[in-house]
Design a protein around this motif. Structure first.
Motif, short mmCIF file in Angstrom:
data_model
loop_
_atom_site.label_atom_id
_atom_site.label_comp_id
_atom_site.label_asym_id
_atom_site.label_seq_id
_atom_site.Cartn_x
_atom_site.Cartn_y
_atom_site.Cartn_z
N ARG A 219 0.89 -1.20 -0.04
CA ARG A 219 -0.15 0.00 0.00
C ARG A 219 0.90 1.32 -0.11
N GLN A 220 1.94 1.15 0.90
CA GLN A 220 2.83 2.38 1.01
C GLN A 220 3.50 2.65 -0.45
N GLY A 221 4.19 1.47 -0.80
CA GLY A 221 4.70 1.44 -2.44
C GLY A 221 3.70 2.17 -3.44
N LEU A 222 2.60 1.90 -3.55
CA LEU A 222 1.45 2.26 -4.70
C LEU A 222 1.33 3.72 -4.14
N TRP A 223 1.19 4.22 -2.97
CA TRP A 223 0.99 5.50 -2.64
C TRP A 223 2.15 6.28 -2.97
N LYS A 224 3.41 5.93 -2.93
CA LYS A 224 4.52 6.79 -3.17
C LYS A 224 4.48 7.20 -4.68
N LEU A 225 4.30 5.80 -5.33
CA LEU A 225 4.07 6.13 -6.92
C LEU A 225 3.20 7.06 -7.45
N ILE A 226 2.16 7.00 -6.85
CA ILE A 226 0.96 7.98 -7.31
C ILE A 226 1.21 9.60 -7.15
N CYS A 227 1.78 9.72 -5.50
CA CYS A 227 2.21 10.88 -5.18
C CYS A 227 3.15 11.54 -6.22
N SER A 228 4.17 10.67 -6.60
CA SER A 228 5.25 11.03 -7.37
C SER A 228 4.63 11.50 -8.60
N TYR A 229 3.67 11.39 -9.34
CA TYR A 229 3.16 11.75 -10.28
C TYR A 229 2.35 13.35 -10.11
N GLY A 230 1.62 13.22 -8.85
CA GLY A 230 1.04 14.56 -8.41
C GLY A 230 2.26 15.82 -8.52
N LYS A 231 3.49 15.33 -7.71
CA LYS A 231 4.70 16.13 -7.62
C LYS A 231 5.00 16.49 -9.21
N VAL A 233 3.25 16.87 -12.25
CA VAL A 233 2.19 17.84 -12.67
C VAL A 233 2.08 18.95 -12.17
N GLY A 234 2.92 19.10 -10.63
CA GLY A 234 2.29 20.28 -10.08
C GLY A 234 1.06 20.22 -9.26
N LEU A 235 0.88 18.90 -8.79
CA LEU A 235 -0.30 18.98 -7.84
C LEU A 235 0.21 18.03 -6.47
N ALA A 236 1.44 18.48 -6.13
CA ALA A 236 2.19 17.69 -4.86
C ALA A 236 1.05 17.76 -3.67
N GLY A 237 0.78 16.88 -3.07
CA GLY A 237 0.04 16.97 -1.99
C GLY A 237 -1.59 16.72 -2.05
N ARG A 238 -1.85 16.76 -3.33
CA ARG A 238 -3.25 16.63 -3.74
C ARG A 238 -3.57 15.08 -4.48
N LEU A 239 -2.64 14.72 -5.15
CA LEU A 239 -2.79 13.23 -5.86
C LEU A 239 -2.67 12.25 -4.71
N THR A 240 -3.64 11.43 -4.56
CA THR A 240 -3.62 10.21 -3.74
C THR A 240 -4.42 9.36 -4.48
N PRO A 241 -4.29 7.90 -4.08
CA PRO A 241 -5.26 6.96 -4.57
C PRO A 241 -6.77 7.43 -4.44
N HIS A 242 -6.99 7.84 -3.15
CA HIS A 242 -8.39 8.14 -2.93
C HIS A 242 -8.99 9.19 -3.65
N ILE A 243 -8.06 10.20 -3.86
CA ILE A 243 -8.81 11.22 -4.92
C ILE A 243 -9.00 10.94 -6.07
N LEU A 244 -8.22 9.70 -6.76
CA LEU A 244 -8.54 9.29 -7.97
C LEU A 244 -10.16 8.52 -8.13
N ARG A 245 -10.06 7.84 -6.85
CA ARG A 245 -11.61 7.28 -6.72
C ARG A 245 -12.57 8.25 -6.67
N THR A 246 -12.26 9.46 -5.70
CA THR A 246 -13.34 10.40 -5.59
C THR A 246 -13.80 11.15 -6.91
N SER A 247 -12.52 11.41 -7.68
CA SER A 247 -12.78 12.21 -8.92
C SER A 247 -13.36 11.17 -10.22
N PHE A 248 -13.07 9.94 -10.00
CA PHE A 248 -13.96 9.13 -10.86
C PHE A 248 -15.52 9.10 -10.53
N ALA A 249 -15.90 9.21 -9.26
CA ALA A 249 -17.28 9.21 -8.85
C ALA A 249 -17.86 10.63 -9.46
#
Length: 296
Positions: A219-231, A233-249
């Motif tokens: 879980r921690q490894g995937l979290w780090k991977l996704i957060c790295s893409y947030g950083k 594209v300039g969305l550091a601190g906002r991009l998390t696995p959960h916000i992808l799920r929320t955005s989908f909905a």
């Protein structure tokens, strides 16, 4: 209290997720530490002790949602102790759950999602990451549901994934064309290069997504991977696995999806969990009314 036995009970009988187990462990340990200062154990705590602990959390500035979660953890612990005959009564029974404050729904815009999905490159790792991001955003899976996906859970021909669900209840989730294309590219060009064993044929029980060690993600490894893409594209601190799920909905609702269908896609048993998305739906209805009704 035998915390290990309690967690085993939650995992095997209640089928709670790994994330929930971690939260319960933290919450019970914090309560026992609080009680130790009073030189009593969890089995000897009274309703007054629990109430004073809840009030203490409020004075420390803890949010109502955090307090509610901690109280839910204590209720589960005392239900376990009652079942085992280690307490005669439940000191949380007469305590009302504080009404949680309504939070603004946090999600990414479609434009922000486009930036994120375009961020992975064409390398072996990039094709894997592209597939992960497309599947998370395209299906609304929980992070642990994605981690636990096996190769046999994927049906590319029919275009769906079967996931285990939060409480072990399986559900079928359709794959969109972008997620299918990203998965096809990952399976053809990337996954084989990540395997560290002599894998001639992918077993149905093999992890669908592999980390750099050729193993299932943590879980921690995937979290780090996704957060790295947030950083990236300039969305550091906002991009998390959960916000992808929320955005989908949210994007589903904004484009006309009904709440009942969304509930099934997200794997929620309780309609109450959908209330936050109903707000989006109601807002959309109001916008349409304001723009189209002659008497608006």
């Amino acid at each position: 209290m035998n915390t290990k036995a309690f967690l085993s009970y939650l995992e095997k009988e209640k089928k709670v997720s790994e994330n929930t187990l971690l939260a319960y462990t933290h919450d019970i340990n914090a309560f026992e530490k609080y009680l130790s200062k009073r030189k009593i154990g969890i089995e000897d705590a009274t309703e007054t002790d629990v109430m004073e602990y809840i009030l203490k959390l409020g004075k420390e500035g803890r949010s109502r949602s955090t307090t509610n979660r901690k109280l839910a953890s204590l209720r589960a612990a005392y239900a376990f102790l009652l079942k085992k005959g280690q307490v005669k009564s439940d000191p949380t029974e007469g305590i009302k759950t504080p009404r949680a404050e309504r939070k603004e729904l946090d999600y990414l815009t479609v434009q922000e999602m486009e930036l994120i999905l375009a961020a992975p490159d064409a390398s072996i790792k990039g094709k894997r990451d592209k597939a992960i991001l497309e599947v998370l955003y395209g299906t609304g899976l929980r992070v642990m549901e994605l981690i636990e996906l096996n190769y046999g859970d994927l049906n590319m021909q029919m275009g769906f994934i079967q996931c285990s669900g939060e409480h072990g209840k399986p559900r079928i989730v359709p794959l969109g064309s972008y997620a299918k294309d990203a998965l096809a590219s990952y399976l053809e060009d990337s996954r084989g290069a990540l395997v560290k064993t002599d894998e001639k044929k992918i077993s149905p029980d093999a992890p669908l997504f592999l980390n750099y060690m050729g193993e299932r993600f943590t879980r921690q490894g995937l979290w780090k991977l996704i957060c790295s893409y947030g950083k990236k594209v300039g969305l550091a601190g906002r991009l998390t696995p959960h916000i992808l799920r929320t955005s989908f909905a949210v994007h589903m609702v904004q484009n006309g999806a009904d709440i009942r269908t969304l509930q099934e896609l997200l794997g929620y048993d309780d309609m109450q969990a959908m209330q936050v998305f109903m707000q989006v739906s109601t807002s959309k209805i109001k916008d349409v009314f304001d723009q189209t009704h002659p008497r608006a």
